[in-house]
Motif scaffolding. Structure first.
Motif, PDB file in Angstrom:
ATOM      1  N   GLY A   8       0.809  -1.211   0.000  1.00 44.11           N
ATOM      2  CA  GLY A   8       0.000   0.000   0.000  1.00 44.11           C
ATOM      3  C   GLY A   8       0.839   1.255   0.000  1.00 44.11           C
ATOM      4  O   GLY A   8       0.530   2.235  -0.697  1.00 44.11           O
ATOM      5  N   ALA A   9       1.934   1.247   0.784  1.00 42.55           N
ATOM      6  CA  ALA A   9       2.804   2.419   0.837  1.00 42.55           C
ATOM      7  C   ALA A   9       3.626   2.568  -0.434  1.00 42.55           C
ATOM      8  O   ALA A   9       3.801   3.680  -0.949  1.00 42.55           O
ATOM      9  N   ASP A  10       4.107   1.452  -0.983  1.00 42.27           N
ATOM     10  CA  ASP A  10       5.026   1.508  -2.114  1.00 42.27           C
ATOM     11  C   ASP A  10       4.321   1.802  -3.435  1.00 42.27           C
ATOM     12  O   ASP A  10       4.929   2.345  -4.350  1.00 42.27           O
ATOM     13  N   THR A  11       3.044   1.431  -3.532  1.00 39.60           N
ATOM     14  CA  THR A  11       2.309   1.634  -4.787  1.00 39.60           C
ATOM     15  C   THR A  11       1.222   2.699  -4.647  1.00 39.60           C
ATOM     16  O   THR A  11       0.349   2.807  -5.507  1.00 39.60           O
ATOM     17  N   ASN A  12       1.289   3.470  -3.554  1.00 39.49           N
ATOM     18  CA  ASN A  12       0.335   4.566  -3.324  1.00 39.49           C
ATOM     19  C   ASN A  12      -1.108   4.059  -3.280  1.00 39.49           C
ATOM     20  O   ASN A  12      -2.018   4.696  -3.790  1.00 39.49           O
ATOM     21  N   ARG A  13      -1.306   2.892  -2.632  1.00 38.71           N
ATOM     22  CA  ARG A  13      -2.641   2.311  -2.455  1.00 38.71           C
ATOM     23  C   ARG A  13      -2.967   2.321  -0.966  1.00 38.71           C
ATOM     24  O   ARG A  13      -3.039   1.282  -0.317  1.00 38.71           O
ATOM     25  N   HIS A  14      -3.179   3.493  -0.437  1.00 43.50           N
ATOM     26  CA  HIS A  14      -3.432   3.608   0.997  1.00 43.50           C
ATOM     27  C   HIS A  14      -4.795   3.063   1.379  1.00 43.50           C
ATOM     28  O   HIS A  14      -5.088   2.913   2.571  1.00 43.50           O
ATOM     29  N   ASP A  15      -5.621   2.759   0.384  1.00 45.10           N
ATOM     30  CA  ASP A  15      -6.909   2.143   0.664  1.00 45.10           C
ATOM     31  C   ASP A  15      -6.765   0.681   1.095  1.00 45.10           C
ATOM     32  O   ASP A  15      -7.692   0.103   1.663  1.00 45.10           O
ATOM     33  N   LEU A  16      -5.603   0.069   0.847  1.00 44.78           N
ATOM     34  CA  LEU A  16      -5.415  -1.337   1.199  1.00 44.78           C
ATOM     35  C   LEU A  16      -5.410  -1.548   2.705  1.00 44.78           C
ATOM     36  O   LEU A  16      -5.910  -2.558   3.205  1.00 44.78           O
ATOM     37  N   THR A  17      -4.820  -0.616   3.431  1.00 47.70           N
ATOM     38  CA  THR A  17      -4.745  -0.705   4.883  1.00 47.70           C
ATOM     39  C   THR A  17      -4.340   0.659   5.426  1.00 47.70           C
ATOM     40  O   THR A  17      -3.513   1.350   4.815  1.00 47.70           O
ATOM     41  N   PRO A  18      -4.896   1.098   6.541  1.00 47.13           N
ATOM     42  CA  PRO A  18      -4.586   2.444   7.042  1.00 47.13           C
ATOM     43  C   PRO A  18      -3.127   2.633   7.423  1.00 47.13           C
ATOM     44  O   PRO A  18      -2.622   3.758   7.393  1.00 47.13           O
ATOM     45  N   ALA A  62      -0.583   1.898   5.752  1.00 44.83           N
ATOM     46  CA  ALA A  62       0.252   2.218   4.591  1.00 44.83           C
ATOM     47  C   ALA A  62       0.651   3.682   4.569  1.00 44.83           C
ATOM     48  O   ALA A  62       1.810   4.024   4.265  1.00 44.83           O
ATOM     49  N   ALA A  63      -0.271   4.571   4.888  1.00 42.92           N
ATOM     50  CA  ALA A  63       0.046   6.002   4.886  1.00 42.92           C
ATOM     51  C   ALA A  63       1.097   6.325   5.936  1.00 42.92           C
ATOM     52  O   ALA A  63       1.990   7.154   5.708  1.00 42.92           O
ATOM     53  N   GLY A  64       1.011   5.669   7.088  1.00 36.23           N
ATOM     54  CA  GLY A  64       2.019   5.890   8.128  1.00 36.23           C
ATOM     55  C   GLY A  64       3.389   5.410   7.705  1.00 36.23           C
ATOM     56  O   GLY A  64       4.403   6.087   7.964  1.00 36.23           O
ATOM     57  N   LEU A  65       3.454   4.246   7.052  1.00 32.77           N
ATOM     58  CA  LEU A  65       4.746   3.733   6.591  1.00 32.77           C
ATOM     59  C   LEU A  65       5.356   4.662   5.555  1.00 32.77           C
ATOM     60  O   LEU A  65       6.568   4.919   5.572  1.00 32.77           O
ATOM     61  N   LEU A  66       4.528   5.185   4.645  1.00 29.99           N
ATOM     62  CA  LEU A  66       5.048   6.131   3.658  1.00 29.99           C
ATOM     63  C   LEU A  66       5.635   7.354   4.350  1.00 29.99           C
ATOM     64  O   LEU A  66       6.740   7.793   4.015  1.00 29.99           O
ATOM     65  N   ALA A  67       4.921   7.919   5.321  1.00 33.44           N
ATOM     66  CA  ALA A  67       5.399   9.118   6.006  1.00 33.44           C
ATOM     67  C   ALA A  67       6.730   8.867   6.707  1.00 33.44           C
ATOM     68  O   ALA A  67       7.673   9.664   6.589  1.00 33.44           O
ATOM     69  N   ILE A  68       6.829   7.752   7.412  1.00 31.02           N
ATOM     70  CA  ILE A  68       8.075   7.450   8.125  1.00 31.02           C
ATOM     71  C   ILE A  68       9.206   7.171   7.145  1.00 31.02           C
ATOM     72  O   ILE A  68      10.353   7.605   7.356  1.00 31.02           O
ATOM     73  N   SER A  69       8.909   6.478   6.044  1.00 27.65           N
ATOM     74  CA  SER A  69       9.943   6.147   5.062  1.00 27.65           C
ATOM     75  C   SER A  69      10.493   7.404   4.391  1.00 27.65           C
ATOM     76  O   SER A  69      11.702   7.525   4.172  1.00 27.65           O
ATOM     77  N   VAL A  70       9.605   8.341   4.048  1.00 22.92           N
ATOM     78  CA  VAL A  70      10.058   9.599   3.465  1.00 22.92           C
ATOM     79  C   VAL A  70      10.905  10.364   4.480  1.00 22.92           C
ATOM     80  O   VAL A  70      11.954  10.933   4.151  1.00 22.92           O
ATOM     81  N   GLY A  71      10.470  10.356   5.735  1.00 22.57           N
ATOM     82  CA  GLY A  71      11.242  11.030   6.763  1.00 22.57           C
ATOM     83  C   GLY A  71      12.635  10.439   6.934  1.00 22.57           C
ATOM     84  O   GLY A  71      13.622  11.173   7.068  1.00 22.57           O
ATOM     85  N   LEU A  72      12.732   9.102   6.915  1.00 24.75           N
ATOM     86  CA  LEU A  72      14.050   8.472   7.020  1.00 24.75           C
ATOM     87  C   LEU A  72      14.936   8.837   5.833  1.00 24.75           C
ATOM     88  O   LEU A  72      16.141   9.081   5.992  1.00 24.75           O
ATOM     89  N   SER A  73      14.351   8.868   4.643  1.00 23.90           N
ATOM     90  CA  SER A  73      15.153   9.191   3.462  1.00 23.90           C
ATOM     91  C   SER A  73      15.669  10.627   3.510  1.00 23.90           C
ATOM     92  O   SER A  73      16.725  10.930   2.954  1.00 23.90           O
ATOM     93  N   ARG A  74      14.916  11.527   4.161  1.00 26.28           N
ATOM     94  CA  ARG A  74      15.372  12.914   4.314  1.00 26.28           C
ATOM     95  C   ARG A  74      16.386  13.043   5.444  1.00 26.28           C
ATOM     96  O   ARG A  74      17.244  13.924   5.422  1.00 26.28           O
ATOM     97  N   GLN A  75      16.281  12.157   6.422  1.00 32.35           N
ATOM     98  CA  GLN A  75      17.153  12.249   7.587  1.00 32.35           C
ATOM     99  C   GLN A  75      18.554  11.721   7.305  1.00 32.35           C
ATOM    100  O   GLN A  75      19.536  12.217   7.862  1.00 32.35           O
TER     101      GLN A  75
END
Length: 271
Positions: A208-218, A220-233
Motif C-alpha cells: 500500500g505504501a510503495d504503490t500509493n494504495r493507501h486504501d489497502l490498509t490504514p 500504509a500512509a504511516g509507513l510512507l510518512a516514516i519512510s520519506v522522513g528516514l530518506s530525508r534524515q
C-alpha cells in the motif's frame, strides 16, 4: 526431559525474523538434503566436519545446528562448538520436526541467489524509500543474515550487477521486482515461500505504501510518512538501511503479535 542445549521447532519459529534470532546451521548430509532441498529461514548449509571455517563464519555468534533427524550430527556438532566456547543448541527432531510443524515456512534452496564470499550480494537503486528497505530487511531476517546490499545510480544497477556478480532487485525487467499490482516485497515472499500470516499482513502495508494504495490498509500512509522522513534524515543509504531495520522489526512484531491492539486516552475509557 529436554536436553539443556536443545530447542524445539516451535521455540525456533518464535525467534526467526527477530533481531535476537540465533544463526541456524544446516548440516544435513548431501543425500538427505537432495531428497528434501529446503532450508529453515535464515539458515545456511555447512559440512559438519569443517569446524574451523564454521567458527570463522559464526564469528562468536550463538547458533542452532540442524540435521535431518536431530540426532548424532547436530547434537555432536553443537556439543563440539560449546566445548570451544560457542553458544550452540540443536533442533529437536531436526528437519523432520520442522517439516511437521504446519505453520513453519521452508525456503526452496533453488530460489536462493549464488553466494559471493560466503554471503549474497544484492544491488538496487540508491536513495531507497520503502521496497528497497523492506526487501533487505526480509532478506537479512529470513533468508541470509550476512547479505550485503549495494545502492547505486538507477542507470548503473544492471552494469554493477554484471561486473560484481550481484543480484539486482526492485528495478524494471528483472526477476526480483514488481509483478502486476504487487511490489518486490510480495515477489520475495512468493519466491522464498515465506507467506506466513504475519509477513502477509506486513506485505499489505508495504504494498500500500510503495504503490500509493493507501486504501489497502490504514497503516500504509504511516509507513510512507516514516519512510520519506528516514530518506530525508539520512544521506548515507547504508545508515538509512540500519535505521530501517529497526522500523521493520517493529512492524513485524506488530503484524505478528499486536495487530489487534488499539490505543486511547484516557486509559480504560468506556466506549
Amino acid at each position: 526431559m529436554p536436553a539443556p542445549n536443545e530447542i524445539t521447532p516451535a521455540q525456533l519459529l518464535r525467534l526467526i525474523g527477530t533481531p535476537d534470532a540465533p544463526v541456524t546451521v544446516d548440516v544435513c548430509i548431501d543425500p538427505d538434503f537432495a531428497e528434501d532441498p529446503y532450508l529453515i529461514p535464515g539458515s545456511f548449509r555447512h559440512s559438519h566436519d569443517d569446524m574451523e571455517s564454521l567458527k570463522q563464519r559464526l564469528a562468536g555468534r550463538s547458533c542452532i545446528v540442524v540435521c535431518q533427524r536431530g540426532l548424532k550430527l547436530s547434537q555432536g556438532l553443537a556439543a563440539r562448538l560449546r566445548a570451544d566456547g560457542i553458544s550452540a543448541e540443536y533442533l529437536s527432531g531436526g528437519m523432520y520436526g520442522w517439516r511437521d510443524l504446519p505453520e513453519a515456512p521452508r525456503i526452496p534452496f533453488d530460489a536462493l541467489p549464488p553466494l559471493q564470499d560466503g554471503a549474497r550480494l544484492w544491488v538496487t537503486r540508491h536513495r531507497p524509500k520503502i521496497d528497497r528497505i523492506a526487501c533487505p530487511w526480509l532478506i537479512r531476517r529470513f533468508v541470509d543474515t550476512d547479505a550485503r546490499f549495494l545502492f547505486v545510480a538507477p542507470d548503473q544497477v544492471l552494469a554493477v550487477a554484471e561486473k560484481f556478480d550481484a543480484t539486482p532487485f526492485d528495478i524494471e525487467d528483472v526477476h526480483w521486482s514488481h509483478r502486476g499490482e504487487t511490489c518486490t516485497f510480495d515477489t520475495m515472499l512468493t519466491e522464498f515461500n515465506l507467506q506466513t500470516q504475519a509477513l502477509e499482513r506486513l506485505a499489505t502495508v508495504v504494498r500500500g505504501a510503495d504503490t500509493n494504495r493507501h486504501d489497502l490498509t490504514p497503516e500504509a500512509a504511516g509507513l510512507l510518512a516514516i519512510s520519506v522522513g528516514l530518506s530525508r534524515q539520512y544521506r548515507d543509504d547504508l545508515a538509512q538501511l540500519e535505521a530501517g531495520m529497526v522500523l521493520y522489526d517493529a512492524l513485524y512484531r506488530w503484524a505478528r503479535d499486536g495487530g489487534g491492539e488499539t490505543h486511547d486516552w484516557p486509559a480504560g475509557r468506556a466506549q
